[in-house]
Design a protein around this motif. Structure first.
Motif, mmCIF file in Angstrom:
data_model
loop_
_atom_site.group_PDB
_atom_site.id
_atom_site.type_symbol
_atom_site.label_atom_id
_atom_site.label_comp_id
_atom_site.label_asym_id
_atom_site.label_seq_id
_atom_site.Cartn_x
_atom_site.Cartn_y
_atom_site.Cartn_z
ATOM 1 N N TRP A 15 0.843 -1.186 0.000
ATOM 2 C CA TRP A 15 0.000 0.000 0.000
ATOM 3 C C TRP A 15 0.879 1.237 0.000
ATOM 4 C CZ3 TRP A 15 0.255 -3.700 3.807
ATOM 5 C CH2 TRP A 15 1.003 -3.360 4.929
ATOM 6 N N ALA A 16 0.319 2.350 -0.427
ATOM 7 C CA ALA A 16 1.059 3.614 -0.431
ATOM 8 C C ALA A 16 1.282 4.058 1.011
ATOM 9 C CB ALA A 16 0.287 4.675 -1.200
ATOM 10 N N SER A 17 2.519 4.441 1.320
ATOM 11 C CA SER A 17 2.848 4.878 2.679
ATOM 12 C C SER A 17 2.215 6.241 2.970
ATOM 13 C CB SER A 17 4.364 4.965 2.854
ATOM 14 O OG SER A 17 4.886 6.023 2.064
ATOM 15 N N LYS A 18 2.055 6.560 4.250
ATOM 16 C CA LYS A 18 1.506 7.866 4.636
ATOM 17 C C LYS A 18 2.381 9.017 4.144
ATOM 18 C CE LYS A 18 -1.192 6.283 8.549
ATOM 19 N NZ LYS A 18 -1.404 6.327 10.003
ATOM 20 N N PRO A 19 3.725 8.936 4.283
ATOM 21 C CA PRO A 19 4.547 10.032 3.743
ATOM 22 C C PRO A 19 4.402 10.188 2.227
ATOM 23 C CG PRO A 19 5.833 8.721 5.288
ATOM 24 C CD PRO A 19 4.538 7.988 5.056
ATOM 25 N N TYR A 20 4.275 9.079 1.508
ATOM 26 C CA TYR A 20 4.101 9.150 0.057
ATOM 27 C C TYR A 20 2.759 9.783 -0.293
ATOM 28 C CZ TYR A 20 3.784 7.540 -4.829
ATOM 29 O OH TYR A 20 3.650 7.472 -6.188
ATOM 30 N N LYS A 21 1.693 9.404 0.401
ATOM 31 C CA LYS A 21 0.381 10.013 0.166
ATOM 32 C C LYS A 21 0.428 11.515 0.427
ATOM 33 C CE LYS A 21 -2.463 5.981 1.308
ATOM 34 N NZ LYS A 21 -3.424 5.446 2.297
ATOM 35 N N ALA A 22 1.080 11.913 1.522
ATOM 36 C CA ALA A 22 1.174 13.342 1.856
ATOM 37 C C ALA A 22 1.970 14.088 0.792
ATOM 38 C CB ALA A 22 1.803 13.517 3.235
ATOM 39 N N TRP A 23 3.066 13.478 0.319
ATOM 40 C CA TRP A 23 3.873 14.120 -0.723
ATOM 41 C C TRP A 23 3.059 14.278 -2.014
ATOM 42 C CZ3 TRP A 23 5.425 12.582 -5.596
ATOM 43 C CH2 TRP A 23 6.331 13.429 -6.228
ATOM 44 N N ARG A 24 2.290 13.263 -2.383
ATOM 45 C CA ARG A 24 1.477 13.347 -3.608
ATOM 46 C C ARG A 24 0.483 14.509 -3.546
ATOM 47 N NH1 ARG A 24 -0.298 7.181 -4.770
ATOM 48 N NH2 ARG A 24 -1.610 7.766 -3.033
ATOM 49 N N VAL A 25 -0.103 14.742 -2.381
ATOM 50 C CA VAL A 25 -1.045 15.858 -2.236
ATOM 51 C C VAL A 25 -0.293 17.184 -2.359
ATOM 52 C CG1 VAL A 25 -2.582 17.050 -0.627
ATOM 53 C CG2 VAL A 25 -2.717 14.559 -0.869
#
Length: 128
Positions: free
Chosen positions: A24-34
């Motif tokens: 799954w996409a990590s929380k830091p990766y999700k935050a960076w994408r936003v």
């Protein structure tokens, strides 16, 4: 040619953690994408393209700049800038220099490829 600047991306090593059965996409990766997604212009390159990403060094640790390309390429696809990252005919990755820059950024440039690519005139020295 499309050029823009993104926040420094997470390493490919931390994009998709897993438990051995699924990922799954990590929380830091999700935050960076936003955060990074807000910096992507509403422009597109149709078909094949060339991509250059110049990374600022965030610190003095030894890093492989190739580990940061995947997050940027996937963002370009998800934001509709390019159709698919398999259409990238030329990829240039480099550090902007030897010294850290705060806050570190990723400087992105891409352009359509409409015919055969000429060989790169490789220069191994930094600009003065």
């Amino acid at each position: 040619m499309i050029s823009f600047v993104l926040p420094f991306p997470p390493s490919v090593n931390g994009l998709f953690p897993g438990d051995g059965k699924r990922r799954w996409a990590s929380k830091p990766y999700k935050a960076w994408r936003v955060e990074a997604g807000a910096s992507v212009p509403n422009e597109t390159v149709k078909g094949h393209y060339a991509l250059m990403i110049r990374f600022d060094r965030p610190d003095r640790r030894a890093r492989d700049c190739a580990n940061y390309e995947k997050a940027v390429s996937d963002l370009l696809v998800s934001k509709g800038v390019v159709e698919d990252d398999s259409l990238c005919d030329r990829l240039i990755l480099e550090w902007t220099g030897p010294d850290p820059i705060k806050p570190a950024k990723a400087h992105v440039s891409l352009d359509a490829v409409t015919g055969p690519l000429a060989p790169i005139n490789f220069q191994s020295q930094r600009a003065a």
